[in-house]
Design a protein around this motif. Structure first.
Motif, PDB file in Angstrom:
ATOM      1  N   VAL A 186     -26.011  12.889  41.917  1.00  0.00           N
ATOM      2  CA  VAL A 186     -26.388  11.483  41.833  1.00  0.00           C
ATOM      3  C   VAL A 186     -25.558  10.739  42.875  1.00  0.00           C
ATOM      4  N   VAL A 187     -26.255  10.200  43.856  1.00  0.00           N
ATOM      5  CA  VAL A 187     -25.557   9.517  44.946  1.00  0.00           C
ATOM      6  C   VAL A 187     -25.305   8.052  44.580  1.00  0.00           C
ATOM      7  N   GLU A 188     -26.302   7.434  43.938  1.00  0.00           N
ATOM      8  CA  GLU A 188     -26.135   6.046  43.480  1.00  0.00           C
ATOM      9  C   GLU A 188     -26.884   5.854  42.186  1.00  0.00           C
ATOM     10  N   THR A 189     -26.353   5.016  41.331  1.00  0.00           N
ATOM     11  CA  THR A 189     -27.065   4.653  40.116  1.00  0.00           C
ATOM     12  C   THR A 189     -26.761   3.201  39.780  1.00  0.00           C
ATOM     13  N   GLY A 190     -27.728   2.534  39.190  1.00  0.00           N
ATOM     14  CA  GLY A 190     -27.540   1.127  38.849  1.00  0.00           C
ATOM     15  C   GLY A 190     -28.855   0.496  38.450  1.00  0.00           C
ATOM     16  N   THR A 191     -28.872  -0.827  38.411  1.00  0.00           N
ATOM     17  CA  THR A 191     -30.105  -1.527  38.094  1.00  0.00           C
ATOM     18  C   THR A 191     -31.046  -1.421  39.294  1.00  0.00           C
ATOM     19  N   PRO A 192     -32.340  -1.653  39.077  1.00  0.00           N
ATOM     20  CA  PRO A 192     -33.264  -1.652  40.210  1.00  0.00           C
ATOM     21  C   PRO A 192     -32.812  -2.615  41.308  1.00  0.00           C
ATOM     22  N   GLU A 193     -32.327  -3.785  40.920  1.00  0.00           N
ATOM     23  CA  GLU A 193     -31.883  -4.771  41.917  1.00  0.00           C
ATOM     24  C   GLU A 193     -30.742  -4.186  42.754  1.00  0.00           C
ATOM     25  N   GLN A 194     -29.768  -3.560  42.076  1.00  0.00           N
ATOM     26  CA  GLN A 194     -28.636  -2.975  42.805  1.00  0.00           C
ATOM     27  C   GLN A 194     -29.105  -1.938  43.814  1.00  0.00           C
ATOM     28  N   LEU A 195     -29.990  -1.017  43.366  1.00  0.00           N
ATOM     29  CA  LEU A 195     -30.355   0.078  44.263  1.00  0.00           C
ATOM     30  C   LEU A 195     -31.319  -0.360  45.363  1.00  0.00           C
ATOM     31  N   PHE A 196     -32.298  -1.184  44.997  1.00  0.00           N
ATOM     32  CA  PHE A 196     -33.316  -1.522  45.991  1.00  0.00           C
ATOM     33  C   PHE A 196     -32.890  -2.662  46.911  1.00  0.00           C
ATOM     34  N   ASP A 197     -32.105  -3.601  46.382  1.00  0.00           N
ATOM     35  CA  ASP A 197     -31.737  -4.761  47.198  1.00  0.00           C
ATOM     36  C   ASP A 197     -30.379  -4.597  47.876  1.00  0.00           C
ATOM     37  N   LYS A 198     -29.490  -3.808  47.249  1.00  0.00           N
ATOM     38  CA  LYS A 198     -28.146  -3.642  47.839  1.00  0.00           C
ATOM     39  C   LYS A 198     -27.717  -2.181  47.830  1.00  0.00           C
ATOM     40  N   PRO A 199     -28.490  -1.309  48.476  1.00  0.00           N
ATOM     41  CA  PRO A 199     -28.075   0.100  48.502  1.00  0.00           C
ATOM     42  C   PRO A 199     -26.708   0.231  49.185  1.00  0.00           C
ATOM     43  N   GLN A 200     -25.841   1.029  48.579  1.00  0.00           N
ATOM     44  CA  GLN A 200     -24.451   1.121  49.048  1.00  0.00           C
ATOM     45  C   GLN A 200     -24.234   2.245  50.058  1.00  0.00           C
ATOM     46  N   THR A 201     -25.090   3.248  49.996  1.00  0.00           N
ATOM     47  CA  THR A 201     -24.860   4.411  50.857  1.00  0.00           C
ATOM     48  C   THR A 201     -25.925   4.497  51.939  1.00  0.00           C
ATOM     49  N   GLU A 202     -25.534   5.134  53.025  1.00  0.00           N
ATOM     50  CA  GLU A 202     -26.480   5.313  54.114  1.00  0.00           C
ATOM     51  C   GLU A 202     -27.649   6.206  53.690  1.00  0.00           C
ATOM     52  N   ARG A 203     -27.320   7.191  52.821  1.00  0.00           N
ATOM     53  CA  ARG A 203     -28.376   8.110  52.388  1.00  0.00           C
ATOM     54  C   ARG A 203     -29.481   7.384  51.626  1.00  0.00           C
ATOM     55  N   LEU A 204     -29.093   6.468  50.743  1.00  0.00           N
ATOM     56  CA  LEU A 204     -30.110   5.714  49.998  1.00  0.00           C
ATOM     57  C   LEU A 204     -30.837   4.753  50.932  1.00  0.00           C
ATOM     58  N   GLN A 205     -30.100   4.110  51.825  1.00  0.00           N
ATOM     59  CA  GLN A 205     -30.750   3.197  52.779  1.00  0.00           C
ATOM     60  C   GLN A 205     -31.816   3.938  53.582  1.00  0.00           C
TER      61      GLN A 205
END
Ligand code: ADP
Ligand code: MG
Length: 241
Positions: A215-234
């Motif tokens: 699991v690279v990132e987890t959070g609310t939809p807003e967190q993941l889709f609007d503020k992805p923290q990692t380059e991999r998710l971006q």
């Protein structure tokens, strides 16, 4: 009553291929967790470990906070309904018989009881009028709704969906997603593997992004889709959105 489902530090290797590398997942009772990530990242394997089709090499699985790994695996499997990309309906049985089969064979319901239950489930998915049709005479979207009704007829505590709409023609996807959203809103505990980012954003309580078995990132939809923290998710989002 809905139940919560937790997987902690789940590891699984196929030979030297480490497919899950310490995955944590928690689904609160009545919540929907969506799992996104590239092909081969271990999403389907995670679902199969969570319902003990594969036993984890390490880690624990808990229902309502209580470890289930010492119980008979069938106990957990019977609590979890699964819907796959392929509907796997029996082509020579009618729609209602496809749904009634599990409750008859696995729950010991009489023919009448199983038929009544099956018709109720068909009503829920809006296909009561197709009860006596063969699956082959239904659209892909309708067949998938029958597969969902079949899973629900077993009265699961938790539902898993593994790319349930990936094999459908685009115009049929919406109806199946709407049904899944209804189930989620109705308080079913769900884990949904999907490429439908609109669904993930609108329906999930939590989104989990997996890559290479972790699991690279987890959070609310807003967190993941609007503020992805990692380059991999971006990078992943830039490819799928
Ligand atoms: P995803 O669902 O994210 O596309 P999978 O969980 O299907 O990913 O696969 C993750 C990895 O596990 C892949 O490398 C795949 O080849 C491997 N894998 C999955 N199932 C098996 C199996 N039964 N035996 C051996 N390898 C498997
Ligand atoms: Mg998969």
């Amino acid at each position: 009553m809905a139940v919560s489902l937790t997987g902690t530090n789940l590891h699984l290797a196929f030979g030297t291929n480490k497919v899950l590398r310490g995955v944590d997942i928690h689904v609160d009772a009545g919540d929907t967790v969506t799992v996104i990530g590239p092909s081969g990242s271990g999403k389907s394997t995670l679902l199969r470990v969570l319902n003990r089709l594969h036993e984890p090499d390490q880690g624990d699985i808990l229902i309502d906070g209580k470890s289930v790994l010492k119980d008979n695996p069938d106990t957990l499997r019977q609590q979890i309904g699964m819907v796959f990309q392929q509907f796997n309906l029996f082509p020579h049985k009618t729609v209602v018989d496809n749904i009634a089969l599990g409750p008859r064979k696995l729950k010991g319901l009489s023919k009448e009881e199983a038929r009544t239950l099956a018709l109720e489930q068909l009503e829920l998915v809006g296909l009561a009028h197709k009860a006596d049709s063969r699956p082959g005479n239904l659209s892909g979207g309708q067949q998938q709704r029958v597969a969902i009704a079949r899973a629900l007829a077993m009265k699961p505590e938790v539902m898993f969906f593994d790319e349930a709409t990936s094999a459908l023609d685009p115009e049929l996807v919406k109806g199946v997603l709407a049904l899944m959203a209804d189930l989620a809103k109705g308080g079913m505990t769900m884990v949904v593997v999907t490429h439908e980012m609109g669904f993930a954003r609108e329906v999930s309580d939590t989104v989990l992004f997996m890559d290479h078995g972790a699991v690279v990132e987890t959070g609310t939809p807003e967190q993941l889709f609007d503020k992805p923290q990692t380059e991999r998710l971006q990078q992943f989002l830039s490819q799928v959105l």
